[in-house]
Scaffold this motif. Sequence first.
Motif, PDB file in Angstrom:
ATOM      1  N   LYS A 208      -2.767 -10.711  71.159  1.00  0.00           N
ATOM      2  CA  LYS A 208      -2.890 -11.029  72.684  1.00  0.00           C
ATOM      3  C   LYS A 208      -1.182 -11.421  72.864  1.00  0.00           C
ATOM      4  N   LEU A 209      -0.480 -11.540  72.025  1.00  0.00           N
ATOM      5  CA  LEU A 209       0.786 -11.331  71.547  1.00  0.00           C
ATOM      6  C   LEU A 209       1.725  -9.410  72.043  1.00  0.00           C
ATOM      7  N   VAL A 210       1.534  -8.797  71.502  1.00  0.00           N
ATOM      8  CA  VAL A 210       1.633  -7.565  71.412  1.00  0.00           C
ATOM      9  C   VAL A 210       1.133  -6.717  72.460  1.00  0.00           C
ATOM     10  N   ASN A 211       0.059  -7.364  73.407  1.00  0.00           N
ATOM     11  CA  ASN A 211      -0.650  -7.088  74.553  1.00  0.00           C
ATOM     12  C   ASN A 211       0.356  -7.654  75.815  1.00  0.00           C
ATOM     13  N   ALA A 212       0.309  -8.752  75.777  1.00  0.00           N
ATOM     14  CA  ALA A 212       1.103  -9.869  76.936  1.00  0.00           C
ATOM     15  C   ALA A 212       2.696  -9.137  76.444  1.00  0.00           C
ATOM     16  N   PHE A 213       2.941  -9.117  75.644  1.00  0.00           N
ATOM     17  CA  PHE A 213       4.873  -8.417  75.456  1.00  0.00           C
ATOM     18  C   PHE A 213       4.825  -6.556  76.794  1.00  0.00           C
ATOM     19  N   PHE A 214       4.343  -6.076  75.405  1.00  0.00           N
ATOM     20  CA  PHE A 214       4.391  -4.919  76.588  1.00  0.00           C
ATOM     21  C   PHE A 214       3.648  -4.508  77.608  1.00  0.00           C
ATOM     22  N   ARG A 215       2.775  -5.607  78.434  1.00  0.00           N
ATOM     23  CA  ARG A 215       1.689  -5.853  79.167  1.00  0.00           C
ATOM     24  C   ARG A 215       0.609  -4.745  79.155  1.00  0.00           C
ATOM     25  N   TRP A 216      -0.021  -4.689  78.416  1.00  0.00           N
ATOM     26  CA  TRP A 216      -1.248  -3.788  77.646  1.00  0.00           C
ATOM     27  C   TRP A 216      -2.221  -4.729  78.255  1.00  0.00           C
ATOM     28  N   GLU A 217      -3.717  -4.314  78.431  1.00  0.00           N
ATOM     29  CA  GLU A 217      -4.955  -5.297  78.615  1.00  0.00           C
ATOM     30  C   GLU A 217      -6.098  -4.652  78.777  1.00  0.00           C
ATOM     31  N   PHE A 218      -5.570  -3.943  77.944  1.00  0.00           N
ATOM     32  CA  PHE A 218      -7.041  -2.698  77.458  1.00  0.00           C
ATOM     33  C   PHE A 218      -6.876  -2.164  75.805  1.00  0.00           C
ATOM     34  N   ASN A 219      -6.536  -2.666  74.820  1.00  0.00           N
ATOM     35  CA  ASN A 219      -5.344  -1.903  73.294  1.00  0.00           C
ATOM     36  C   ASN A 219      -6.430  -2.914  72.602  1.00  0.00           C
ATOM     37  N   SER A 220      -6.535  -1.841  71.046  1.00  0.00           N
ATOM     38  CA  SER A 220      -6.803  -2.561  70.372  1.00  0.00           C
ATOM     39  C   SER A 220      -5.302  -2.468  69.118  1.00  0.00           C
ATOM     40  N   CYS A 221      -6.291  -3.657  68.137  1.00  0.00           N
ATOM     41  CA  CYS A 221      -4.652  -3.469  66.740  1.00  0.00           C
ATOM     42  C   CYS A 221      -5.343  -4.277  65.942  1.00  0.00           C
ATOM     43  N   GLU A 222      -4.833  -2.922  64.661  1.00  0.00           N
ATOM     44  CA  GLU A 222      -5.523  -3.043  63.354  1.00  0.00           C
ATOM     45  C   GLU A 222      -4.707  -4.130  62.444  1.00  0.00           C
ATOM     46  N   THR A 223      -5.396  -5.236  61.396  1.00  0.00           N
ATOM     47  CA  THR A 223      -4.216  -5.683  61.129  1.00  0.00           C
ATOM     48  C   THR A 223      -5.297  -5.653  59.592  1.00  0.00           C
ATOM     49  N   LEU A 224      -4.101  -5.736  58.482  1.00  0.00           N
ATOM     50  CA  LEU A 224      -4.536  -6.472  57.222  1.00  0.00           C
ATOM     51  C   LEU A 224      -4.133  -7.649  56.535  1.00  0.00           C
ATOM     52  N   ILE A 225      -5.594  -8.422  56.107  1.00  0.00           N
ATOM     53  CA  ILE A 225      -5.275  -9.606  55.844  1.00  0.00           C
ATOM     54  C   ILE A 225      -5.502 -10.209  54.342  1.00  0.00           C
ATOM     55  N   LYS A 226      -4.394 -10.157  53.723  1.00  0.00           N
ATOM     56  CA  LYS A 226      -4.295 -10.314  52.167  1.00  0.00           C
ATOM     57  C   LYS A 226      -4.205 -12.028  51.982  1.00  0.00           C
ATOM     58  N   GLY A 227      -5.104 -12.508  51.258  1.00  0.00           N
ATOM     59  CA  GLY A 227      -4.334 -14.176  51.022  1.00  0.00           C
ATOM     60  C   GLY A 227      -3.902 -14.710  52.410  1.00  0.00           C
ATOM     61  N   SER A 228      -3.123 -15.431  52.476  1.00  0.00           N
ATOM     62  CA  SER A 228      -3.092 -16.039  53.665  1.00  0.00           C
ATOM     63  C   SER A 228      -2.142 -15.126  54.536  1.00  0.00           C
ATOM     64  N   ASP A 229      -1.504 -13.917  54.384  1.00  0.00           N
ATOM     65  CA  ASP A 229      -0.945 -13.808  55.047  1.00  0.00           C
ATOM     66  C   ASP A 229      -1.757 -12.605  55.821  1.00  0.00           C
ATOM     67  N   VAL A 230      -1.062 -11.972  57.339  1.00  0.00           N
ATOM     68  CA  VAL A 230      -1.867 -11.589  58.022  1.00  0.00           C
ATOM     69  C   VAL A 230      -0.861 -10.086  58.331  1.00  0.00           C
ATOM     70  N   HIS A 231      -1.046  -8.531  58.347  1.00  0.00           N
ATOM     71  CA  HIS A 231      -0.215  -7.745  58.371  1.00  0.00           C
ATOM     72  C   HIS A 231      -0.604  -6.586  59.291  1.00  0.00           C
ATOM     73  N   PRO A 232       0.025  -7.007  61.134  1.00  0.00           N
ATOM     74  CA  PRO A 232      -0.164  -5.752  61.411  1.00  0.00           C
ATOM     75  C   PRO A 232       0.024  -4.762  61.163  1.00  0.00           C
ATOM     76  N   ILE A 233      -0.892  -3.628  61.593  1.00  0.00           N
ATOM     77  CA  ILE A 233      -0.243  -2.353  60.969  1.00  0.00           C
ATOM     78  C   ILE A 233      -0.236  -0.662  61.994  1.00  0.00           C
ATOM     79  N   ASP A 234      -1.118  -0.842  62.919  1.00  0.00           N
ATOM     80  CA  ASP A 234      -1.529  -0.882  64.140  1.00  0.00           C
ATOM     81  C   ASP A 234      -1.758  -0.981  64.865  1.00  0.00           C
ATOM     82  N   TYR A 235      -0.706  -1.258  66.220  1.00  0.00           N
ATOM     83  CA  TYR A 235      -1.088  -2.230  67.538  1.00  0.00           C
ATOM     84  C   TYR A 235      -0.896  -1.566  68.179  1.00  0.00           C
ATOM     85  N   ALA A 236      -1.183  -0.043  68.932  1.00  0.00           N
ATOM     86  CA  ALA A 236      -0.403   0.420  69.473  1.00  0.00           C
ATOM     87  C   ALA A 236      -1.296   1.509  70.790  1.00  0.00           C
TER      88      ALA A 236
END
Length: 401
Positions: free
Chosen positions: A240-268
């Motif tokens: 939601k942050l990525v989309n609100a920041f760039f004014r995108w409302e139809f978008n996908s985001c890829e994230t890797l979760i390792k332990g308690s950390d969330v790493h966004p790797i592709d979100y545009a």
Amino acid sequence: MRHLIGLLLGTEEDWPTAFETVLRRLGPIDGVGEFGVERLTIEPFNLRAKPRHELVIDRLAYWYYHPREWLKKISMMDDVYLLNSPFTFQSMEKHTAYCAMIRLGLKVPETVLVPYKNPPDNDRYPYTAARYNRPFDLDEVAGQIGYPLFMKPYDGGAWRGVSKVRDEEELHRAYDESGEMLMHLQQAVEGYDAFARSLSIGAETMVMRFRPEEPMHDRYVVDHAFLSPSAGEEVVTIGKLVNAFFRWEFNSCETLIKGSDVHPIDYANACPDVALTSLHYYFPWAIKALVKWSVFCVATRRRPRIDLETHDFFAVTGTYEERLAEYRRLADAYFETERYEEFCRTHLGHLDEIVLDWVAGPEFDRLLVDTVTATYPEHERDRFVEHFRGLLRLWAKDNGF
């Protein structure tokens, strides 16, 4: 009153047909009016011409410049609502999005942009390169990031040109093969616990377990508990942050979760995957969300926000958790989440039943068979029809049919 929605399309047939069907079945909405939809054609346009559409869903202009300029015109001059801002399409080339999210404190893996392996086709390049291009040691750059790493195009594009690099030999092979593509080197997140792909449509986000190494029909896994509640909320907030920041409302985001950390790797992603044969179980949700957000935007006369107001996001301070909470508040304010949810309860409460009846009925089954027939070779069609039928029956059962 009749409201008209336009679809700007490329080669897709499955989800546009589904969108048209659900909108038709929805019928007039009390206090709002009737909705129509049409597929847009490409033709000359006068800059002073008034468009007939109140909202356009675009799946074409990220690569086709003529309709992109039409979208800019109708947004800037006529207040036609667009689900993705055409003014930030270049940010969908990944690089700008990485930069913004790093500044906002997200856990983006270490990333370096390296010059072209082969020079671009420009007469001025040799002179400029001879004077100003600084020699660099590719091995040294990769060593500073650490192996393994990924080499991938700065502008993305359906996993085009992505290579996992484990040593110097693979590094040079991948760089030689990159040609005129401009490449990022990005630190790999080894030993991650989960790969999540979240699809956002307006104020709604669906987080799905994703297996990129599998064929497309097996990449999305039906698994409702693969993330902890806190990690799931963080993935939603990042999308939601990525989309609100760039004014995108139809978008996908890829994230890797390792332990308690969330790493966004592709979100545009200017053209996120909403194909029936890949989303399968999640396809009805996507169509419902797209119909609801489109109707909400038109009915409430939501207006384009050309000014990105990035200063509001960059001004946020505090711990990582405190910043995430404020980013979520800013994103929910942009998407008018409370107003949207109230609108859906008041005006679209019957949509769930409409979509459920449709998915369980013969019209949807014809769409499924037609889509499989157009997608797979003849000897695989029967198998895939039954494969997707099973997943859609599971969705219908899970949703009360």
